[in-house]
Design a protein around this motif. Structure first.
Motif, mmCIF file in Angstrom:
data_model
loop_
_atom_site.group_PDB
_atom_site.id
_atom_site.type_symbol
_atom_site.label_atom_id
_atom_site.label_comp_id
_atom_site.label_asym_id
_atom_site.label_seq_id
_atom_site.Cartn_x
_atom_site.Cartn_y
_atom_site.Cartn_z
ATOM 1 N N ARG A 9 0.849 -1.193 0.000
ATOM 2 C CA ARG A 9 0.000 0.000 0.000
ATOM 3 C C ARG A 9 0.882 1.240 0.000
ATOM 4 O O ARG A 9 1.970 1.227 0.577
ATOM 5 N N PRO A 10 0.421 2.318 -0.609
ATOM 6 C CA PRO A 10 1.214 3.554 -0.584
ATOM 7 C C PRO A 10 1.300 4.124 0.818
ATOM 8 O O PRO A 10 0.359 4.014 1.609
ATOM 9 N N LEU A 11 2.444 4.703 1.146
ATOM 10 C CA LEU A 11 2.612 5.327 2.451
ATOM 11 C C LEU A 11 1.872 6.651 2.487
ATOM 12 O O LEU A 11 1.718 7.312 1.455
ATOM 13 N N PRO A 12 1.380 7.083 3.663
ATOM 14 C CA PRO A 12 0.622 8.336 3.741
ATOM 15 C C PRO A 12 1.458 9.539 3.312
ATOM 16 O O PRO A 12 2.640 9.637 3.636
ATOM 17 N N ALA A 13 0.833 10.443 2.580
ATOM 18 C CA ALA A 13 1.545 11.597 2.023
ATOM 19 C C ALA A 13 1.609 12.737 3.031
ATOM 20 O O ALA A 13 1.058 13.818 2.815
ATOM 21 N N VAL A 14 2.270 12.493 4.146
ATOM 22 C CA VAL A 14 2.453 13.554 5.135
ATOM 23 C C VAL A 14 3.796 14.235 4.893
ATOM 24 O O VAL A 14 4.722 13.647 4.351
ATOM 25 N N PHE A 197 13.600 1.065 25.587
ATOM 26 C CA PHE A 197 12.478 1.567 24.800
ATOM 27 C C PHE A 197 12.818 1.602 23.311
ATOM 28 O O PHE A 197 11.923 1.492 22.472
ATOM 29 N N THR A 198 14.099 1.759 22.982
ATOM 30 C CA THR A 198 14.504 1.700 21.577
ATOM 31 C C THR A 198 14.270 0.310 21.015
ATOM 32 O O THR A 198 13.763 0.144 19.891
ATOM 33 N N LEU A 199 14.631 -0.711 21.779
ATOM 34 C CA LEU A 199 14.381 -2.089 21.375
ATOM 35 C C LEU A 199 12.886 -2.301 21.142
ATOM 36 O O LEU A 199 12.477 -2.897 20.133
ATOM 37 N N MET A 200 12.074 -1.807 22.056
ATOM 38 C CA MET A 200 10.633 -1.918 21.912
ATOM 39 C C MET A 200 10.158 -1.197 20.658
ATOM 40 O O MET A 200 9.330 -1.714 19.892
ATOM 41 N N GLY A 201 10.705 -0.017 20.417
ATOM 42 C CA GLY A 201 10.314 0.762 19.246
ATOM 43 C C GLY A 201 10.654 0.084 17.939
ATOM 44 O O GLY A 201 9.900 0.157 16.963
ATOM 45 N N VAL A 202 11.800 -0.598 17.885
ATOM 46 C CA VAL A 202 12.194 -1.336 16.677
ATOM 47 C C VAL A 202 11.205 -2.469 16.414
ATOM 48 O O VAL A 202 10.773 -2.689 15.270
ATOM 49 N N ILE A 203 10.826 -3.189 17.455
ATOM 50 C CA ILE A 203 9.863 -4.283 17.309
ATOM 51 C C ILE A 203 8.530 -3.756 16.783
ATOM 52 O O ILE A 203 7.916 -4.334 15.872
ATOM 53 N N LEU A 204 8.084 -2.636 17.319
ATOM 54 C CA LEU A 204 6.815 -2.043 16.892
ATOM 55 C C LEU A 204 6.885 -1.573 15.436
ATOM 56 O O LEU A 204 5.932 -1.740 14.666
ATOM 57 N N ALA A 205 8.016 -0.976 15.064
ATOM 58 C CA ALA A 205 8.179 -0.512 13.685
ATOM 59 C C ALA A 205 8.208 -1.681 12.702
ATOM 60 O O ALA A 205 7.638 -1.608 11.608
ATOM 61 N N MET A 206 8.857 -2.769 13.087
ATOM 62 C CA MET A 206 8.900 -3.947 12.220
ATOM 63 C C MET A 206 7.504 -4.541 12.048
ATOM 64 O O MET A 206 7.133 -5.000 10.958
ATOM 65 N N ALA A 207 6.737 -4.547 13.126
ATOM 66 C CA ALA A 207 5.365 -5.045 13.025
ATOM 67 C C ALA A 207 4.549 -4.161 12.080
ATOM 68 O O ALA A 207 3.743 -4.661 11.287
ATOM 69 N N ARG A 208 4.778 -2.859 12.152
ATOM 70 C CA ARG A 208 4.082 -1.920 11.242
ATOM 71 C C ARG A 208 4.503 -2.155 9.798
ATOM 72 O O ARG A 208 3.670 -2.173 8.880
ATOM 73 N N GLU A 209 5.780 -2.363 9.580
ATOM 74 C CA GLU A 209 6.308 -2.545 8.227
ATOM 75 C C GLU A 209 5.770 -3.814 7.579
ATOM 76 O O GLU A 209 5.293 -3.781 6.442
ATOM 77 N N TYR A 210 5.862 -4.915 8.277
ATOM 78 C CA TYR A 210 5.570 -6.202 7.641
ATOM 79 C C TYR A 210 4.100 -6.610 7.714
ATOM 80 O O TYR A 210 3.677 -7.503 6.981
ATOM 81 N N SER A 211 3.332 -5.966 8.597
ATOM 82 C CA SER A 211 1.893 -6.247 8.623
ATOM 83 C C SER A 211 1.129 -5.295 7.712
ATOM 84 O O SER A 211 0.026 -5.600 7.272
ATOM 85 N N GLY A 212 1.716 -4.109 7.449
ATOM 86 C CA GLY A 212 1.038 -3.102 6.652
ATOM 87 C C GLY A 212 -0.093 -2.424 7.398
ATOM 88 O O GLY A 212 -0.937 -1.757 6.801
ATOM 89 N N SER A 213 -0.117 -2.573 8.718
ATOM 90 C CA SER A 213 -1.219 -2.047 9.520
ATOM 91 C C SER A 213 -0.692 -1.548 10.865
ATOM 92 O O SER A 213 0.357 -1.995 11.340
#
Length: 242
Positions: A9-14, A197-213
């Motif tokens: 999906r296209p990334l939001p145009a912010v 918290f950086t470790l946590m943030g990386v996990i959250l970002a990866m979930a966002r990237e690969y789930s698309g949601s």
């Protein structure tokens, strides 16, 4: 692959300045509300408001959601779905539940490894604030709604809904995840816990990237907060009972 692939999906145009402005306003609102904690506690009642904590969380989170609606959804014509609030593959919800539980010992371990540097007498100020009133069922339920649901919603909206896609349009997955995670960690204002918290943030970002949601990282984040909060209040209950 271990995880199911996301539908492209296209990334939001912010714009860059949209995100910068939102982060600055989010911090400014937090600082103003922090300075008004005592008056807020008096206005809402110290016990009812958890010494001003409840209105601060409500007002800061509500203000960010309103700002995103006005500056991004209305002004930039970006839908909530574009920001990431769309369904993910069903398998991702199971992965998110497991990930939320796994993050608890991972973050605890990363803090433990840093103990020689930060000192074994360090206490997380967030947990101290959340447990100020001692064990109380009303306090626990209220905080589960605010800290377990509302706060993760606003933080995921800001960091994985806006900041991460902005970085991802220009950078690789790893670099964008790491930079967004560092910002996420720094904005918690607890220097000794920045690596955790950086470790946590990386996990959250990866979930966002690969789930698309945004739903999988939101579930991970919410479950992590709820488990830690329940653990804290269990300890408070045992302490009062003892």
């Amino acid at each position: 692959m271990f995880w199911p692939p996301a539908t492209p999906r296209p990334l939001p145009a912010v714009k860059v300045w949209d995100v910068v402005l939102l982060i600055v306003l989010f911090l400014a609102v937090g600082l103003v509300l922090g300075a008004l904690q005592a008056p807020l506690a008096e206005a809402f009642g110290k016990e009812l408001s958890q010494n001003g904590l409840v209105p601060i969380l409500l007002l800061q989170s509500g203000s960010l959601i309103l700002l995103v609606f006005l500056l991004i959804v209305v002004r930039r014509r970006v839908s909530w779905s574009d920001l990431g609030f769309r369904p993910a593959d069903r398998a991702w919800y199971r992965i998110a539940l497991a990930g939320g539980l796994l993050c608890v010992p991972l973050v605890a371990l990363s803090r433990l490894l840093l103990e020689p540097l930060i000192g074994d007498d360090f206490q997380n100020p967030q947990l101290e604030v959340l447990g100020t009133g001692g064990f109380d069922w009303a306090n626990l339920i209220t905080l589960l709604v605010l800290v377990g649901l509302l706060v993760p919603f606003t933080e995921e909206l800001l960091f994985r809904g806006l900041l991460y896609p902005l970085l991802r349009r220009r950078l690789s997955v790893v670099v964008a995840a790491l930079l967004s995670a560092v910002c996420f960690a720094l904005l918690h204002w607890i220097p000794p816990l920045v690596p955790a918290f950086t470790l946590m943030g990386v996990i959250l970002a990866m979930a966002r990237e690969y789930s698309g949601s945004l739903w999988p990282p939101l579930i991970i984040h919410s479950l992590f907060n709820c488990v830690n909060l329940i653990t804290l209040y269990t300890a408070l209950a045992m302490g009062q009972a003892g």
